[in-house]
Scaffold this motif. Sequence first.
Motif, mmCIF file in Angstrom:
data_model
loop_
_atom_site.group_PDB
_atom_site.id
_atom_site.type_symbol
_atom_site.label_atom_id
_atom_site.label_comp_id
_atom_site.label_asym_id
_atom_site.label_seq_id
_atom_site.Cartn_x
_atom_site.Cartn_y
_atom_site.Cartn_z
ATOM 1 N N ASP A 89 0.819 -1.219 0.000
ATOM 2 C CA ASP A 89 0.000 0.000 0.000
ATOM 3 C C ASP A 89 0.853 1.270 0.000
ATOM 4 O OD1 ASP A 89 -2.262 -1.542 0.034
ATOM 5 O OD2 ASP A 89 -2.571 -1.402 2.212
ATOM 6 N N ALA A 90 2.116 1.142 0.341
ATOM 7 C CA ALA A 90 3.006 2.302 0.339
ATOM 8 C C ALA A 90 3.163 2.884 -1.067
ATOM 9 C CB ALA A 90 4.376 1.918 0.908
ATOM 10 N N PHE A 91 2.916 2.055 -2.066
ATOM 11 C CA PHE A 91 3.046 2.523 -3.458
ATOM 12 C C PHE A 91 1.728 3.061 -4.019
ATOM 13 C CE2 PHE A 91 6.318 -0.683 -2.778
ATOM 14 C CZ PHE A 91 7.451 -0.043 -3.271
ATOM 15 N N LYS A 92 0.648 2.928 -3.282
ATOM 16 C CA LYS A 92 -0.655 3.356 -3.777
ATOM 17 C C LYS A 92 -0.864 4.839 -3.471
ATOM 18 C CE LYS A 92 -2.631 -1.278 -3.235
ATOM 19 N NZ LYS A 92 -3.678 -2.110 -2.595
ATOM 20 N N ILE A 93 -0.218 5.660 -4.250
ATOM 21 C CA ILE A 93 -0.230 7.101 -4.014
ATOM 22 C C ILE A 93 -1.618 7.700 -4.204
ATOM 23 C CG2 ILE A 93 0.369 7.681 -6.398
ATOM 24 C CD1 ILE A 93 2.117 9.920 -5.266
ATOM 25 N N TRP A 94 -2.449 7.035 -5.011
ATOM 26 C CA TRP A 94 -3.795 7.562 -5.266
ATOM 27 C C TRP A 94 -4.696 7.484 -4.036
ATOM 28 C CZ3 TRP A 94 -1.602 3.283 -7.581
ATOM 29 C CH2 TRP A 94 -2.082 2.049 -7.168
ATOM 30 N N GLN A 95 -4.290 6.734 -3.028
ATOM 31 C CA GLN A 95 -5.076 6.643 -1.803
ATOM 32 C C GLN A 95 -4.768 7.802 -0.850
ATOM 33 O OE1 GLN A 95 -4.414 2.749 -0.145
ATOM 34 N NE2 GLN A 95 -5.656 1.717 -1.713
ATOM 35 N N GLY A 96 -3.908 8.708 -1.304
ATOM 36 C CA GLY A 96 -3.556 9.849 -0.471
ATOM 37 C C GLY A 96 -2.238 9.632 0.240
ATOM 38 N N GLY A 97 -1.650 10.736 0.677
ATOM 39 C CA GLY A 97 -0.407 10.635 1.414
ATOM 40 C C GLY A 97 0.771 11.223 0.666
ATOM 41 N N LEU A 98 0.878 12.556 0.645
ATOM 42 C CA LEU A 98 2.035 13.255 0.080
ATOM 43 C C LEU A 98 2.485 14.298 1.093
ATOM 44 C CD1 LEU A 98 1.064 13.885 -3.672
ATOM 45 C CD2 LEU A 98 2.784 12.298 -2.809
ATOM 46 N N GLY A 99 3.723 14.217 1.501
ATOM 47 C CA GLY A 99 4.262 15.197 2.439
ATOM 48 C C GLY A 99 4.879 16.365 1.689
ATOM 49 N N ILE A 100 4.363 17.557 1.919
ATOM 50 C CA ILE A 100 4.840 18.727 1.189
ATOM 51 C C ILE A 100 6.326 18.965 1.428
ATOM 52 C CG2 ILE A 100 4.162 20.261 3.062
ATOM 53 C CD1 ILE A 100 4.237 21.043 -0.731
ATOM 54 N N TRP A 101 6.804 18.608 2.625
ATOM 55 C CA TRP A 101 8.209 18.837 2.937
ATOM 56 C C TRP A 101 9.106 17.999 2.028
ATOM 57 C CZ3 TRP A 101 7.059 22.763 5.691
ATOM 58 C CH2 TRP A 101 5.994 22.728 6.589
ATOM 59 N N GLY A 102 8.769 16.743 1.869
ATOM 60 C CA GLY A 102 9.557 15.894 0.980
ATOM 61 C C GLY A 102 9.384 16.282 -0.475
ATOM 62 N N ALA A 103 8.169 16.724 -0.834
ATOM 63 C CA ALA A 103 7.910 17.121 -2.218
ATOM 64 C C ALA A 103 8.762 18.322 -2.611
ATOM 65 C CB ALA A 103 6.428 17.443 -2.397
ATOM 66 N N VAL A 104 8.835 19.321 -1.719
ATOM 67 C CA VAL A 104 9.635 20.517 -2.020
ATOM 68 C C VAL A 104 11.126 20.190 -2.019
ATOM 69 C CG1 VAL A 104 10.287 22.802 -1.172
ATOM 70 C CG2 VAL A 104 7.888 22.105 -1.173
ATOM 71 N N ALA A 105 11.561 19.385 -1.051
ATOM 72 C CA ALA A 105 12.986 19.066 -0.937
ATOM 73 C C ALA A 105 13.497 18.301 -2.162
ATOM 74 C CB ALA A 105 13.244 18.271 0.338
ATOM 75 N N LEU A 106 12.834 17.187 -2.501
ATOM 76 C CA LEU A 106 13.302 16.390 -3.626
ATOM 77 C C LEU A 106 12.931 17.048 -4.955
ATOM 78 C CD1 LEU A 106 14.985 13.886 -3.670
ATOM 79 C CD2 LEU A 106 12.933 12.511 -4.005
ATOM 80 N N GLY A 107 11.820 17.787 -4.973
ATOM 81 C CA GLY A 107 11.468 18.535 -6.172
ATOM 82 C C GLY A 107 12.513 19.575 -6.497
ATOM 83 N N ALA A 108 13.116 20.181 -5.467
ATOM 84 C CA ALA A 108 14.188 21.156 -5.684
ATOM 85 C C ALA A 108 15.405 20.492 -6.321
ATOM 86 C CB ALA A 108 14.582 21.801 -4.361
ATOM 87 N N VAL A 109 15.655 19.241 -5.970
ATOM 88 C CA VAL A 109 16.770 18.517 -6.595
ATOM 89 C C VAL A 109 16.503 18.332 -8.098
ATOM 90 C CG1 VAL A 109 18.043 16.337 -6.655
ATOM 91 C CG2 VAL A 109 17.377 17.334 -4.461
#
Length: 349
Positions: A89-109
Amino acid sequence: MDLAYIPSPSTGVIDLGPIPLRGYAFCIIIGVFVAVWFGNKRWVARGGRSGTVADIAVWAVPFGLVGGRLYHVITDYQLYFSEGENWVDAFKIWQGGLGIWGAVALGAVGAWIGCRRRGIPLPAWADALAPGLAFAQACGRWGNWFNQELYGKATDVPWALKISEGPNRVAGTYHPTFLYESLWCIGAALLVLWADRRFKLGHGRVFALYVAAYCAGRAWIEYMRVDEAHHILGLRLNVWTALIVFVLAVAYFVISAKLRPGREEIVEPGAAEEAAAAEAGDTEGVETAEDTKDIKASEDTKDAKASAAAEGGADEALKKAPKADGDADPADAVETSEKNGTAETAKKG
């Protein structure tokens, strides 16, 4: 009995035949589109090429999605790796669960990689994207509404969110923290736009202001939530994260203003020259067309004069040409007739 509340969707999925349309994913896609579209407008206004923001987003968005999911899974690992849970279930992103902190950090990379490939400064690109990113978060938060997740404490206020019975949730009315955060993100975007226009921020300070404004709101909104989370010294992990990132953003803003005041003159090398060359090319095209018209008009005038001269020359040639014996000029004939008439009259008299 609650007289007023915000209803929750009965389902977060609409099936179009074999294709499921998930509300959470739909909100994320809309957010990405808004961020890229608005960021492109700001980038072009700063002197960059149209399409550069989208090209770099091709790198930033996938990295951001992976980073956001990794942060969520790591900080809420018990939802996927504890006893009785399915780690798939960790791969089922459509069920919700995105951390903005990780999104901004790795998105910046990912954005850094894209900027390096295009030869443009990452801070300038981040400044152009910042308000659009805040608007994107405002859209993305509505995905939590579709999934009936991340709501706040129980309440009976008129704008309470009604939650139905389901896995890991109890039916009732709760604070709609997704709505609070969505509205806060819109306010942060407007604040950033105003500050950027008023003070002409640059060198990453627009992005830093967005981060600081978002963290200030996220801290108190996070404090209202009732979903499971790790606590440190009595505060939720994400509250601590928001406070730490807020301090870092403010520190960057202050230090950057002292070391590199003002705004970048050039955000994308060669873009200004290309725009000037294109504008000059259009001007030359207009001038060339006008010159062509003038040359054609001059040639027509010369042709007309040459034709007139040729006709005049022909008339002169006819006047000066010697008469043949059998030829008689009409004017001479008239003159001769008049002379003969006068002589005849004299004889009769």
